[in-house]
Design a protein around this motif. Structure first.
Motif, PDB file in Angstrom:
ATOM      1  N   GLU B 115      21.289  13.241  33.148  1.00  0.00           N
ATOM      2  CA  GLU B 115      20.510  12.885  31.973  1.00  0.00           C
ATOM      3  C   GLU B 115      20.008  14.119  31.239  1.00  0.00           C
ATOM      4  O   GLU B 115      19.958  14.160  30.024  1.00  0.00           O
ATOM      5  N   THR B 116      19.695  15.162  31.972  1.00  0.00           N
ATOM      6  CA  THR B 116      19.136  16.366  31.370  1.00  0.00           C
ATOM      7  C   THR B 116      19.743  17.615  32.006  1.00  0.00           C
ATOM      8  O   THR B 116      20.009  17.613  33.209  1.00  0.00           O
ATOM      9  N   PRO B 117      19.995  18.651  31.209  1.00  0.00           N
ATOM     10  CA  PRO B 117      20.586  19.865  31.775  1.00  0.00           C
ATOM     11  C   PRO B 117      19.565  20.656  32.570  1.00  0.00           C
ATOM     12  O   PRO B 117      18.372  20.585  32.300  1.00  0.00           O
ATOM     13  N   PRO B 118      20.028  21.438  33.567  1.00  0.00           N
ATOM     14  CA  PRO B 118      19.130  22.290  34.335  1.00  0.00           C
ATOM     15  C   PRO B 118      18.608  23.427  33.475  1.00  0.00           C
ATOM     16  O   PRO B 118      19.218  23.795  32.473  1.00  0.00           O
ATOM     17  N   ALA B 119      17.472  23.974  33.888  1.00  0.00           N
ATOM     18  CA  ALA B 119      16.847  25.040  33.100  1.00  0.00           C
ATOM     19  C   ALA B 119      17.555  26.373  33.294  1.00  0.00           C
ATOM     20  O   ALA B 119      17.800  27.101  32.334  1.00  0.00           O
ATOM     21  N   ASN B 120      17.922  26.666  34.533  1.00  0.00           N
ATOM     22  CA  ASN B 120      18.539  27.964  34.843  1.00  0.00           C
ATOM     23  C   ASN B 120      19.964  28.043  34.299  1.00  0.00           C
ATOM     24  O   ASN B 120      20.731  27.113  34.426  1.00  0.00           O
ATOM     25  N   PRO B 121      20.276  29.200  33.685  1.00  0.00           N
ATOM     26  CA  PRO B 121      21.569  29.361  33.019  1.00  0.00           C
ATOM     27  C   PRO B 121      22.654  29.909  33.931  1.00  0.00           C
ATOM     28  O   PRO B 121      23.620  30.451  33.433  1.00  0.00           O
ATOM     29  N   HIS B 122      22.550  29.776  35.238  1.00  0.00           N
ATOM     30  CA  HIS B 122      23.529  30.398  36.158  1.00  0.00           C
ATOM     31  C   HIS B 122      24.942  29.895  35.898  1.00  0.00           C
ATOM     32  O   HIS B 122      25.142  28.716  35.775  1.00  0.00           O
TER      33      HIS B 122
END
Lengths: 122, 122
Positions: B115-122
């Motif tokens: 539903e929502t993307p993770p915050a960390n851009p790894h």
DNA sequence: TCTGGCTATGTTCGATTGAATATAACGACT
DNA sequence: AGTCGTTATATTCAATCGAACATAGCCAGA
């Protein structure tokens, strides 16, 4: 054909890389080896890094792509889920379809290249 | 259609990114504005960074994509060469052809997202 | 001649990134 | 019970990257 130019594709979900060349390879090694740490060793990266990549992959999708169980020596390990297989297959298809679709343009670009690539990876 | 997943493509020449989304946009702004520094300002990046990107682009190809002349206030500035236009056009075609070719797979991937993307851009 | 804005390049600094190391919990096998 | 190898996580450190700042040379126009 010496493959001078390489086309790499990343698929972004928000600020995160849902899947790209590295995560796909990692996913494949996990499927083959049944372990995050074994896959990390094979790819020459730290276990922590591999685990973080798996974590963000799992966070990007509604169902986890990799399921892991603690315990070593035959006990624990990690396995790729059906969703993981699906995502990996889709990514491989994306690579292949894209490669075929841009074949002409890549050839034209290769004809314009310098004799040697620059050292700096900017 | 809200465009949830984004496909980004980089074209590598050795260890260097010959062209990608950022360099393409920079090239386009230079073409429009006639100046590296103006293009850098417009993209919110430092002049130095923009200059380095232009430099590696120029090094990747046999002919420079951008030619620059010193001197300000109508004097100097930068212009995109015919080769630069060609590379930019080819890259835009690569983006478009690729987008069309993987449309089906991208749709399938979007159907599997969280539903929502993770915050960390790894 | 002076000024403004641009190219070209070096240097310094802070943030981000990844590697390395350290623990803790766990499960299967001996 | 003890060992091994794994997951899961925190912490520390080195390297890399990009931003900011500085400087020099240059050219056109005022």
């Amino acid at each position: 054909m010496t493959q001078i130019l390489r086309l790499r594709q990343r698929i972004l979900f928000g600020k995160a890389i849902a899947i790209g060349p590295g995560k796909a390879e990692l996913l494949q090694h996990i499927a083959e080896l049944g372990s995050i740490s074994a896959a990390a060793r094979q790819m020459g990266m730290s276990y922590r890094r591999a685990w973080l990549l798996v974590d963000t992959m799992n966070q990007c999708f509604a169902a986890p792509l990799v399921e892991a169980a603690p315990g070593g020596s035959g006990g624990g390990g990690a396995r790729i889920t059906a969703e993981g297989e699906k995502v990996l297959a889709l990514y491989r298809r994306i690579e292949e379809q894209s490669r075929a679709a841009v074949h002409q343009e890549m050839a034209e670009l290769e004809g314009m290249l310098a004799e040697t690539p620059p050292a700096n990876p900017h």
